[in-house]
Design a protein around this motif. Structure first.
Motif, short mmCIF file in Angstrom:
data_model
loop_
_atom_site.label_atom_id
_atom_site.label_comp_id
_atom_site.label_asym_id
_atom_site.label_seq_id
_atom_site.Cartn_x
_atom_site.Cartn_y
_atom_site.Cartn_z
N SER A 49 -28.20 13.08 54.32
CA SER A 49 -26.97 13.54 54.98
C SER A 49 -25.75 12.83 54.39
CB SER A 49 -27.04 13.29 56.49
OG SER A 49 -27.03 11.90 56.75
N GLU A 50 -24.61 13.51 54.46
CA GLU A 50 -23.37 12.90 53.97
C GLU A 50 -23.02 11.66 54.78
OE1 GLU A 50 -18.62 14.01 53.39
OE2 GLU A 50 -20.08 15.58 53.86
N SER A 51 -23.27 11.70 56.09
CA SER A 51 -22.95 10.54 56.92
C SER A 51 -23.79 9.33 56.54
CB SER A 51 -23.18 10.88 58.40
OG SER A 51 -24.53 11.24 58.64
N ARG A 52 -25.06 9.56 56.15
CA ARG A 52 -25.91 8.45 55.71
C ARG A 52 -25.41 7.86 54.40
NH1 ARG A 52 -28.16 3.92 56.52
NH2 ARG A 52 -29.98 3.47 55.21
N ARG A 54 -22.32 7.86 53.37
CA ARG A 54 -21.09 7.12 53.69
C ARG A 54 -21.42 5.76 54.31
NH1 ARG A 54 -16.29 9.70 53.57
NH2 ARG A 54 -16.32 11.95 53.16
N GLU A 55 -22.43 5.74 55.18
CA GLU A 55 -22.81 4.49 55.84
C GLU A 55 -23.29 3.47 54.82
OE1 GLU A 55 -26.10 2.93 59.15
OE2 GLU A 55 -25.85 5.07 58.73
N GLN A 186 -12.12 10.34 57.36
CA GLN A 186 -13.36 10.64 56.66
C GLN A 186 -13.24 10.55 55.14
OE1 GLN A 186 -15.43 14.17 57.94
NE2 GLN A 186 -15.05 13.78 60.12
#
Length: 469
Positions: A49-52, A54-55, A186
């Motif tokens: 995922s994109e959020s992962r 980024r994290e 973001q």
């Protein structure tokens, strides 16, 4: 530095800090960053995922920043690594806790008796490091109701298509600033410089350019105070660095009582700024937010990939229902009809929701009878918009309000004294202000605006007057 050298050095730094070598996703993030990929592209290549992504990126930048005494982010990762390579090898070894050097020779903190003092000096320098993000004028993020499609569209325009000039437009209260603030949070790490400028005070072009140049040049002056470098022209900074510049409330540059997008006296030079941003080669993006936009920024799709407009419409049913639920209105039978009646406009729905919380069930009964409520704060917002219109625009809106359902151009021509060619310009201006819609050959006035125009018509005894400027 080549990719292999960068990954090798980053691996040593991470191992020194955490005791573990880079894992596959960390290496993918660094590799993608080095190759100027977005988090979205990195996530797609790695199948996560994109959020992962980024994290993991955020964790890496924190480790690198702590160990090397400067703010490291996705936007400056390559240049930061290059600076490290050019620095003194011995000092570099001390900065990363004395545990290794570039040549791979082991070196321990006990070999450097002054390392503790040096680390304190490095920590102090980090605290005084100038940030490349000035978001002091950006409003705080409140409750954000889902606008995933619009967010993804803006990300694509900015990060993948590299649009240089983007106009985010829509009627007052529709959520333009809220969406832009969420977007900036973001994507801010994708740029070397990010600044949010509120145009409520209508800065002149000279004032605005001076503000940007000071922001862009300050880190350079701090790095080389002895040289006393002369600031570059604004376009040079936009070419030298990747910059995201947000201009909120851009409508304050334009005149009241005129068709949309006419600059106030003394502000005409902004036209040349926006033209240069569009046509000259650079790696930056300007995001213009306002319910009135420069005439140079067209809302019609064209073949120019460097400039575009996104007109924001109301919330979809589910996010709007979530908003209503927060005001105790989410479980009524005809909630979808209420959302449609108020066009999913977050501010309008909140205004009615506040009225419901204060007055209770009687408001529910009115809403279920298809009554359009106009709370005072909603009226004030519409009045602020209407007061900026030209007399011809007000005349056309009043006529459309009396007609009810859609009206054709021929009938408008018959019922006004506006010359046909001028009437077309008036309709274009109202459309650019997002005050009218077009369905087939008819022009439509939204329900809330039609009710307001009828309530505030010149013949109404309660009219506030449409001649405000």
């Amino acid at each position: 530095m080549n990719l292999k050298e960068v990954l090798n050095l980053a691996d040593k730094i991470v191992f020194t800090k955490t005791g573990q070598h880079l894992d596959d996703l960390q290496e993918a993030v660094l590799r993608g960053t080095f190759e100027r990929e977005t988090y979205k592209q990195i996530a797609k290549d790695f199948d996560c995922s994109e959020s992962r992504a980024r994290e993991v990126g955020s964790e890496l930048w924190q480790i690198l920043s702590e160990e090397l005494g400067e703010d490291v982010s996705k936007s400056n990762f390559r240049s930061a690594m290059q600076r490290w390579q050019n620095s003194n090898i011995l000092n570099f070894a001390q900065n990363v806790s004395g545990s290794f050097n570039i040549c791979g020779d082991s070196k321990h903190s006990s070999d450097t008796p002054n390392s503790h003092a040096h680390n304190e000096e490095t920590a102090n320098s980090k605290q005084t490091k100038t940030s490349h993000q000035d978001l002091s004028e950006m409003p705080e993020l409140g409750v954000f109701y889902d606008r995933t499609p619009q967010l993804e569209t803006l990300k694509t325009l900015i990060l993948e298509q590299r649009c240089r000039l983007i106009a985010l437009t829509g009627i007052s209260g529709i959520g333009k600033t809220t969406l832009a603030a969420q977007l900036v949070q973001q994507i801010k790490d994708e740029f070397e410089y990010v600044i949010w400028c509120n145009f409520e005070t209508s800065p002149t072009l000279a004032e605005f350019q001076d503000k940007l140049i000071q922001f862009f040049s300050q880190p350079e002056q701090l790095d080389s105070p002895a040289t006393n470098q002369k600031p570059l022209p604004l376009i040079k900074y936009l070419q030298k660095y990747s910059c995201l510049v947000v201009l909120d409330d851009i409508h304050n540059l334009f005149s009241s009582g005129e068709l949309a997008g006419k600059y106030k006296p003394g502000y005409e030079e902004y036209r040349y700024l926006f033209k240069n941003i569009e046509t000259l080669s650079h790696q930056s993006c300007f995001l213009l937010i306002g319910w009135e936009q420069p005439r140079e920024v067209t809302q019609v799709k064209n073949q120019n990939p460097t400039i575009c407009t996104l007109q924001l419409t109301g919330l979809d049913i589910e996010p709007a229902r979530e908003l209503l639920r927060n005001y105790g209105l989410g479980e009524i039978e005809n909630y979808s009809a209420i959302i449609h009646r108020y066009q999913g406009n977050p501010f309008w729905l909140k205004s009615v929701g506040n009225q419901f919380q204060e007055l209770g069930e009687c408001v529910i009964e009115l809403l279920q009878d298809d009554t359009i409520l106009l709370p005072e704060d909603l009226q004030d917002s519409l009045q602020q918009t209407i007061s900026r219109l030209s007399d011809w625009e007000k005349e056309v809106l009043s006529l459309m309000a009396r007609e009810g359902d859609g009206i054709k151009l021929v009938k408008l021509i018959e019922n006004t004294k506006i010359p046909p060619s001028d009437l077309v310009n008036v309709l274009q201006s109202l459309w650019r202000r997002c005050l009218i819609e077009q369905q087939g050959s008819c022009y439509i006035l939204p329900n809330v605006l039609r009710e307001y125009m009828k309530f505030r018509s010149p013949t109404s005894s309660r009219s506030r007057g449409f001649t405000d400027s």
